[in-house]
Every structure is written in C-alpha cells, then in structure tokens.
Design a protein around this motif. Structure first.
Motif, PDB file in Angstrom:
ATOM      1  N   GLY A  61      11.335  21.632  40.261  1.00  0.00           N
ATOM      2  CA  GLY A  61      10.901  23.382  40.891  1.00  0.00           C
ATOM      3  C   GLY A  61      10.124  22.939  41.570  1.00  0.00           C
ATOM      4  O   GLY A  61      10.058  23.776  42.778  1.00  0.00           O
ATOM      5  N   GLU A  62      10.101  21.463  42.301  1.00  0.00           N
ATOM      6  CA  GLU A  62       9.836  21.295  43.918  1.00  0.00           C
ATOM      7  C   GLU A  62      11.510  21.204  44.665  1.00  0.00           C
ATOM      8  O   GLU A  62      11.077  21.210  45.794  1.00  0.00           O
ATOM      9  N   LEU A  63      11.519  20.504  43.827  1.00  0.00           N
ATOM     10  CA  LEU A  63      13.482  21.030  45.073  1.00  0.00           C
ATOM     11  C   LEU A  63      13.381  22.329  45.195  1.00  0.00           C
ATOM     12  O   LEU A  63      14.183  22.466  45.764  1.00  0.00           O
ATOM     13  N   ALA A  64      14.064  23.304  43.858  1.00  0.00           N
ATOM     14  CA  ALA A  64      14.133  24.228  44.127  1.00  0.00           C
ATOM     15  C   ALA A  64      13.388  25.160  44.704  1.00  0.00           C
ATOM     16  O   ALA A  64      13.823  26.102  44.980  1.00  0.00           O
ATOM     17  N   ALA A  65      12.261  24.771  45.385  1.00  0.00           N
ATOM     18  CA  ALA A  65      11.478  25.693  45.949  1.00  0.00           C
ATOM     19  C   ALA A  65      11.965  25.451  47.258  1.00  0.00           C
ATOM     20  O   ALA A  65      11.279  27.064  48.820  1.00  0.00           O
ATOM     21  N   HIS A  94       2.248  29.263  28.949  1.00  0.00           N
ATOM     22  CA  HIS A  94       3.425  30.251  29.435  1.00  0.00           C
ATOM     23  C   HIS A  94       4.811  29.972  30.024  1.00  0.00           C
ATOM     24  O   HIS A  94       4.198  29.803  31.394  1.00  0.00           O
ATOM     25  N   PRO A  95       4.931  29.192  29.659  1.00  0.00           N
ATOM     26  CA  PRO A  95       6.262  28.117  30.242  1.00  0.00           C
ATOM     27  C   PRO A  95       7.141  29.190  30.787  1.00  0.00           C
ATOM     28  O   PRO A  95       7.785  30.351  30.498  1.00  0.00           O
ATOM     29  N   THR A  96       8.000  28.609  31.932  1.00  0.00           N
ATOM     30  CA  THR A  96       8.822  29.086  32.394  1.00  0.00           C
ATOM     31  C   THR A  96      10.022  28.571  33.325  1.00  0.00           C
ATOM     32  O   THR A  96       9.780  27.096  33.268  1.00  0.00           O
ATOM     33  N   PHE A  97      11.582  28.372  32.452  1.00  0.00           N
ATOM     34  CA  PHE A  97      12.528  27.664  33.368  1.00  0.00           C
ATOM     35  C   PHE A  97      13.318  28.031  34.500  1.00  0.00           C
ATOM     36  O   PHE A  97      14.433  27.653  34.805  1.00  0.00           O
ATOM     37  N   ASP A  98      12.837  29.807  34.993  1.00  0.00           N
ATOM     38  CA  ASP A  98      13.093  30.196  36.203  1.00  0.00           C
ATOM     39  C   ASP A  98      12.800  29.167  37.546  1.00  0.00           C
ATOM     40  O   ASP A  98      11.843  29.105  38.104  1.00  0.00           O
ATOM     41  N   LEU A  99      13.356  29.311  38.024  1.00  0.00           N
ATOM     42  CA  LEU A  99      13.297  28.121  39.507  1.00  0.00           C
ATOM     43  C   LEU A  99      13.355  28.918  40.587  1.00  0.00           C
ATOM     44  O   LEU A  99      13.252  28.594  41.454  1.00  0.00           O
ATOM     45  N   ASP A 100      13.285  30.300  39.926  1.00  0.00           N
ATOM     46  CA  ASP A 100      12.841  31.248  41.341  1.00  0.00           C
ATOM     47  C   ASP A 100      14.046  31.044  42.823  1.00  0.00           C
ATOM     48  O   ASP A 100      13.167  30.958  44.098  1.00  0.00           O
ATOM     49  N   LEU A 101      15.425  30.552  42.958  1.00  0.00           N
ATOM     50  CA  LEU A 101      16.145  29.962  44.165  1.00  0.00           C
ATOM     51  C   LEU A 101      16.550  31.711  44.532  1.00  0.00           C
ATOM     52  O   LEU A 101      16.186  32.806  43.615  1.00  0.00           O
ATOM     53  N   PRO A 102      16.773  31.929  45.443  1.00  0.00           N
ATOM     54  CA  PRO A 102      17.871  33.175  46.416  1.00  0.00           C
ATOM     55  C   PRO A 102      18.279  33.622  44.743  1.00  0.00           C
ATOM     56  O   PRO A 102      19.241  32.850  44.550  1.00  0.00           O
ATOM     57  N   ALA A 103      18.074  35.468  44.805  1.00  0.00           N
ATOM     58  CA  ALA A 103      19.030  36.092  44.464  1.00  0.00           C
ATOM     59  C   ALA A 103      20.774  35.625  44.263  1.00  0.00           C
ATOM     60  O   ALA A 103      21.105  35.893  45.702  1.00  0.00           O
ATOM     61  N   LEU A 104      21.092  35.786  43.386  1.00  0.00           N
ATOM     62  CA  LEU A 104      22.682  36.010  43.544  1.00  0.00           C
ATOM     63  C   LEU A 104      23.372  37.222  43.479  1.00  0.00           C
ATOM     64  O   LEU A 104      23.339  37.433  42.517  1.00  0.00           O
ATOM     65  N   GLY A 105      23.292  37.569  44.509  1.00  0.00           N
ATOM     66  CA  GLY A 105      24.037  38.502  44.571  1.00  0.00           C
ATOM     67  C   GLY A 105      25.731  38.957  42.881  1.00  0.00           C
ATOM     68  O   GLY A 105      25.553  38.467  42.739  1.00  0.00           O
ATOM     69  N   THR A 106      26.212  40.197  44.076  1.00  0.00           N
ATOM     70  CA  THR A 106      27.973  39.847  43.122  1.00  0.00           C
ATOM     71  C   THR A 106      28.770  39.266  43.753  1.00  0.00           C
ATOM     72  O   THR A 106      29.025  38.657  44.922  1.00  0.00           O
ATOM     73  N   PRO A 107      28.707  38.259  42.842  1.00  0.00           N
ATOM     74  CA  PRO A 107      29.709  36.582  43.448  1.00  0.00           C
ATOM     75  C   PRO A 107      31.115  36.872  43.520  1.00  0.00           C
ATOM     76  O   PRO A 107      32.085  38.397  42.986  1.00  0.00           O
ATOM     77  N   GLY A 108      31.619  36.377  44.221  1.00  0.00           N
ATOM     78  CA  GLY A 108      32.738  36.356  45.057  1.00  0.00           C
ATOM     79  C   GLY A 108      34.032  34.986  44.675  1.00  0.00           C
ATOM     80  O   GLY A 108      33.445  34.413  43.942  1.00  0.00           O
ATOM     81  N   TRP A 109      34.925  35.303  45.142  1.00  0.00           N
ATOM     82  CA  TRP A 109      35.539  34.356  44.871  1.00  0.00           C
ATOM     83  C   TRP A 109      35.405  32.883  45.754  1.00  0.00           C
ATOM     84  O   TRP A 109      35.730  31.855  44.340  1.00  0.00           O
ATOM     85  N   GLY A 150      12.841   7.788  44.949  1.00  0.00           N
ATOM     86  CA  GLY A 150      11.334   8.256  45.842  1.00  0.00           C
ATOM     87  C   GLY A 150      10.217   9.354  44.061  1.00  0.00           C
ATOM     88  O   GLY A 150      10.992   8.820  43.181  1.00  0.00           O
ATOM     89  N   HIS A 151       9.561   9.660  44.523  1.00  0.00           N
ATOM     90  CA  HIS A 151       8.861   9.366  43.362  1.00  0.00           C
ATOM     91  C   HIS A 151       9.377  11.181  42.645  1.00  0.00           C
ATOM     92  O   HIS A 151       8.389  11.476  40.701  1.00  0.00           O
ATOM     93  N   LEU A 152      10.174  11.989  42.990  1.00  0.00           N
ATOM     94  CA  LEU A 152       9.904  12.800  42.425  1.00  0.00           C
ATOM     95  C   LEU A 152      11.723  12.285  41.369  1.00  0.00           C
ATOM     96  O   LEU A 152      11.961  13.554  40.472  1.00  0.00           O
ATOM     97  N   THR A 153      12.380  11.695  40.992  1.00  0.00           N
ATOM     98  CA  THR A 153      13.136  10.327  40.179  1.00  0.00           C
ATOM     99  C   THR A 153      12.246  10.266  38.998  1.00  0.00           C
ATOM    100  O   THR A 153      12.901   9.837  38.074  1.00  0.00           O
ATOM    101  N   LEU A 154      11.110  10.339  39.190  1.00  0.00           N
ATOM    102  CA  LEU A 154      10.020   9.913  37.409  1.00  0.00           C
ATOM    103  C   LEU A 154       9.853  11.237  36.696  1.00  0.00           C
ATOM    104  O   LEU A 154      10.491  12.157  37.126  1.00  0.00           O
ATOM    105  N   ASP A 161      16.650  23.568  51.215  1.00  0.00           N
ATOM    106  CA  ASP A 161      17.464  22.909  52.424  1.00  0.00           C
ATOM    107  C   ASP A 161      16.473  22.289  52.674  1.00  0.00           C
ATOM    108  O   ASP A 161      15.926  21.807  54.363  1.00  0.00           O
ATOM    109  N   GLY A 162      15.457  21.064  52.320  1.00  0.00           N
ATOM    110  CA  GLY A 162      13.629  20.787  52.701  1.00  0.00           C
ATOM    111  C   GLY A 162      14.811  19.453  52.972  1.00  0.00           C
ATOM    112  O   GLY A 162      13.939  18.326  53.245  1.00  0.00           O
ATOM    113  N   TRP A 163      15.753  18.988  52.391  1.00  0.00           N
ATOM    114  CA  TRP A 163      16.523  17.505  52.135  1.00  0.00           C
ATOM    115  C   TRP A 163      17.793  17.851  52.388  1.00  0.00           C
ATOM    116  O   TRP A 163      18.553  18.692  52.342  1.00  0.00           O
TER     117      TRP A 163
END
Length: 427
Positions: A300-304, A217-232, A288-292, A307-309
């Motif tokens: 996934g940890e970054l995308a969760a 059951h793999p997934t690549f979706d990072l579950d980032l905030p949804a993008l609405g109608t894109p603008g300029w 840091g360990h996230l770069t290993l 605004d955490g860093w």
C-alpha cells in the motif's frame, strides 16, 4: 442414441436440497470461528509488532528501522521461534517448506505451538504471511471439535470447510475460496454438479469473509490510477511483465530446495532460525523496512506513490523481497508465501512503470503479481483473482487473462515453491 443412453446411466444425479441443508449450520460455525481465530492471531501479532518496532526502540533511543535494530529484532525473532520449535510440544508442526494451502490434519497438541510461532513471525518481520499455518490450525480444530460434536459427519467435510472459511477470511471474499475449490475439484474425480460440491465450502467461506468484513473492513484495492480502455501497448506490457515476473520467481523456486538443504545442514532449530534471522536482517538493511513483514501494508505504501522511487530502488526492493521470502520459507519460520509474493509482483510492476512511463502502474502491478504468483503457487485462478482485485478495474481482467497464457507456458510442469517430505520439489 445408445451412446447417449449409456452416458445418462453414468450421470450422477444432483444432490437434493434436503441433503445440503444440514451442512449449513456447521459451515456457518466453522466460517465464523475460523475468521475470529485469524483476527485474534493477527491482532496479537500487531500489538507485539508495535512493542518491538516502536515502543522498544523509542525507549532505547535507537532508530525504529535502523540497521542495528533490524538485526536485533530479526535475529531475536529467529531465537524465539527456534525455542518454540525446539521446546514446545508438537514442535510447531511439520517443516513449513512442505506445507501449502491444502493443509494436512495436525493433532490438537501441535496447534498452540504453531499459533505461537506464527504470531512471533508476523510481529518480528520475516517475509511470510499467515495463510498456511492459520489454515492448518483451523483445519486441525475443525476436525477435532467437529468430530466430537457431529461424529457422523465425514472427516474430509471439516477439512474443506475450514480451508474454505480461512481462505474467505484471508482475502475478505468467498470468491477466492470458490476458485481454489473449483481448481482442486478439476484435478480429481468428484460426483455430482460443481455447485453441489462447493455449496458447503462456499457457505463457510461466505461466513468467514463476512465476519472479517464486519469486524476489520479489509481491502485489497491499492487505489492505483484508474485504467481506462486498454490498448495494444497495455496488452504488450501485461504480457511482458507477467512473463518476467514468472521467470524471476522461478529463479527463487529453483533455488528453494538448495537453500532449504543449506539451512538443514545446521540440524537444529536454534541454529537454523537465528541464522535465517541474521540473513533477513541483512536483507532488510539492504532493501529498507518496506521489504520486511508479510508485505500487504507495505505494498500500500508503494502504490500510494508509484512515482516516488526510482526504477533502481523498485528493482532492489523486488529482488530483496524475493530473496527474503526464499530465506524465510527455507530456514523454518512458520508462514505462507502468497502475501510476500504480492509485494514482489507489485514492486516488479512499478519497476516496469519507472523504466517505461508508458506502462500503466495498474497494468504493471497486476501483471507482475500474476506472473510471480503463478510461478510460486501454480494456482491459476487465485493468481488471476488476486492480481485483479489489487487494481479494482474490470478492464484489466481481459489483459490478465491474455498475459496468463505465456506466463503459464513458462511455469507449467516445473517445480513450485513447496517441498515433499524428502526435500524434493512439488510439481
């Protein structure tokens, strides 16, 4: 009229269904077996990773990701992989810096050592993914077994089936394999309609991806905030971030043959790989360990928490991960470059979001991944596909198509992160 008649005379007719039907069962078998091998290697690596990074440090009373322990494990991984390359028959295959997704056919005796070196690398933390060596192993097995069971089948058929099956399994969808095959066919002459040529590989890729989906059951979706109608502003951000990503990755690509040559001066895997492990340990201490590791779980940890860093922390992880990818790919660790490049692009996109709050995190991540992958792989369709699936937003696709144009102008005709046998860059 005469020109039309001449053109039709040279048109290759479509393959009849009776010629395509016999390849379905072999393609299904290759797809299932290729995905199961991937699951086996990654499962074994995960078990060993738990021992190395949880059980052992806990038993010894040291921090799991302390500087000391990162140095010990990464240097030890270099020693173990160096032993495999030195002593195991076949020496774990050719120089990994010369290997891409289009794998050469390796003798069967080489494959066990390549699998062992790959599993050790995945568990130990170097910044490489499983894609290149697993594709090479599956290609070798498919040609060897298929040639004995169906000796009348052409050898190239087994190669393309194994490549497509593994790519479908790696990305959890046959679409990635179809895009890669279509891009490869565009670069050489092929007879018949496109779908006749991709039919068997698409069957193998579908079988591989469905097997992975049902089991893992793999997934690549990072579950980032949804993008609405894109603008300029979103379009401008995508163009800028993708272009910066391409330029940043090109710095590593340019340095690749020189760093590879520097490790080559050590002239022995028991020197080059432990030295690479030491450098990777120092980089892990810095970033840091996230770069290993290959980077997909860490993304996934970054995308969760986008605004955490701070921007500085994201930027540090971007540069450290790219440098770690460069070192790991140069010193002899067996692995691929796509998955760590996804981390680099994602961290770059989040850096842009932290610097300019108006940059939507989904746009930043997708555009960053697009630019970095274009520079490292020169695979346009796959770069677009991976960037799009990370954010699971249909509206981002148009932005990525636009952003890919200036990024492609920056990378086309220039080297990619792969070397020829003589150490020169592949263009």
């Amino acid at each position: 009229m005469a020109q039309d008649t001449a053109r039709h005379k040279h048109t290759v007719p479509a393959t009849p269904a009776r010629a395509l039907l016999p390849v379905i069962l072999p393609a299904l078998a290759v797809g299932v077996l290729a995905s199961l091998l991937l699951l086996l290697v990654e499962g074994a690596a995960e078990q060993l990773e738990d021992v190395l990074w949880q059980d052992l440090p806990d038993a010894l009373g040291v921090g799991r990701y302390s500087v000391f322990w990162m140095m010990v494990v990464l240097t030890g991984t270099g020693v173990l992989v160096g032993l495999v390359v030195w002593k195991v028959p076949g020496h774990a295959g050719p120089d990994p810096a010369t290997m891409g997704l289009d794998a050469r056919v390796l003798p069967p005796g080489v494959l066990p050592g390549l699998l062992l070196a790959t599993a050790l690398m995945l568990a130990g933390g170097p910044s490489l993914g499983p894609e290149n060596p697993i594709i090479a192993v599956n290609v070798g097995l498919a040609v060897w077994i298929g040639g004995r069971l169906l000796p009348r089948a052409p050898g190239p058929l087994w190669v393309v089936l194994a490549e497509a099956a593994t790519i479908g399994a790696l990305f959890g969808t046959p679409v990635a394999a179809a895009l890669l095959i279509s891009e490869a066919l565009a670069g050489r002459q092929s007879e018949g309609p496109l779908w006749d040529n991709v039919f068997a590989p698409l069957v193998a890729a579908s079988a591989g991806s469905m097997t992975i989906t049902l089991v893992a059951h793999p997934t690549f979706d990072l579950d980032l905030p949804a993008l609405g109608t894109p603008g300029w502003g979103d379009m401008l951000a995508a163009v800028v971030v993708a272009s910066v990503g391409a330029l940043l990755a090109m710095c590593a690509v340019r340095a690749f043959p020189y760093v590879h040559r520097a490790f080559g001066w050590l002239r022995h895997p028991m020197l080059a790989l432990p030295a690479g492990g030491i450098v990777l340990g120092l980089l892990g201490a810095l970033g840091g360990h996230l770069t290993l590791f290959k980077g997909l779980d860490e993304v996934g940890e970054l995308a969760a928490d986008p605004d955490g860093w701070t921007a500085g922390q994201f930027a540090t992880m971007t540069v450290v991960k790219l440098t770690a990818l460069l070192v790991a790919a140069s010193c002899g660790f067996r692995g691929g470059r796509i998955f760590p490049a996804v981390f680099v692009g994602s961290a770059l996109g989040l850096t842009a979001h932290a610097l300019v709050s108006g940059v939507h995190p989904s746009v930043g991540v997708a555009a960053g991944v697009l630019g970095v992958l274009l520079a490292i792989t020169r695979q346009g369709w796959v770069s677009l596909f991976v960037a799009a699936v990370l954010v699971a937003s249909a509206s981002v696709i148009a932005l990525l198509c636009i952003a890919s144009l200036p990024a492609w102008l920056l990378v086309t005709g220039r080297p990619q992160m792969q070397l020829r046998e003589d150490g020169t860059s592949v263009r």
